[in-house]
Design a protein around this motif. Structure first.
Motif: not given
Length: 139
Positions: A62, A65-67, A70
């Motif tokens: 992760d 991971d864009r969430v 960011p």
């Protein structure tokens, strides 16, 4: 004090991100714009890099991971001389194809989501969350 180095595009891509040196080189290869000699070099260089250095996502899936993270981006430790030398060859490739890049250096790349002896992945600071601090009113 650790100094981190990043080589990235001078202009954002369609998503508003500034791709790093390897993403830029991989984009050239995918587009079919490389000469046969440069395409062969790129394949061999990527194979060599993949055997020499850890892909952060294989350890911390992760980390980009864009969430959760960011804007996470990779940085090299300035002490990673061999990795930086290898990266210079990629920068030479970008120069041959007029792909603009810039070198960034910092001692604080942001919130680190992955780190090893040669690199880290970090979420950059943002103005609102990291630098905006209300000042007390004096009166």
């Amino acid at each position: 004090m650790t100094v981190y180095v990043r080589f990235q595009s001078v202009v954002p891509n369609r998503s508003g991100r500034f791709p790093g040196v390897f993403a830029l080189a991989n984009g050239l290869a995918r587009s079919g714009d490389l000469s046969p000699e440069d395409a062969a070099w790129h394949r061999a260089a990527n194979d060599r890099a993949n055997t020499m250095y850890t892909d952060p996502t294989t350890v911390e899936p992760d980390c980009y991971d864009r969430v959760l993270n960011p804007g996470a981006r990779s940085w090299f430790r300035s002490s990673s001389v061999e990795l930086l030398e290898m990266t210079k060859e990629y920068l030479d490739l970008l120069d041959r194809y007029d792909v603009g890049w810039v070198e960034l250096r910092t001692t604080s790349p942001g919130r680190i989501t992955y780190a090893d002896e040669v690199q880290c992945v970090a979420v950059p600071p943002t103005f609102d969350e990291d630098w905006h601090r209300p000042r007390p009113i004096r009166g």
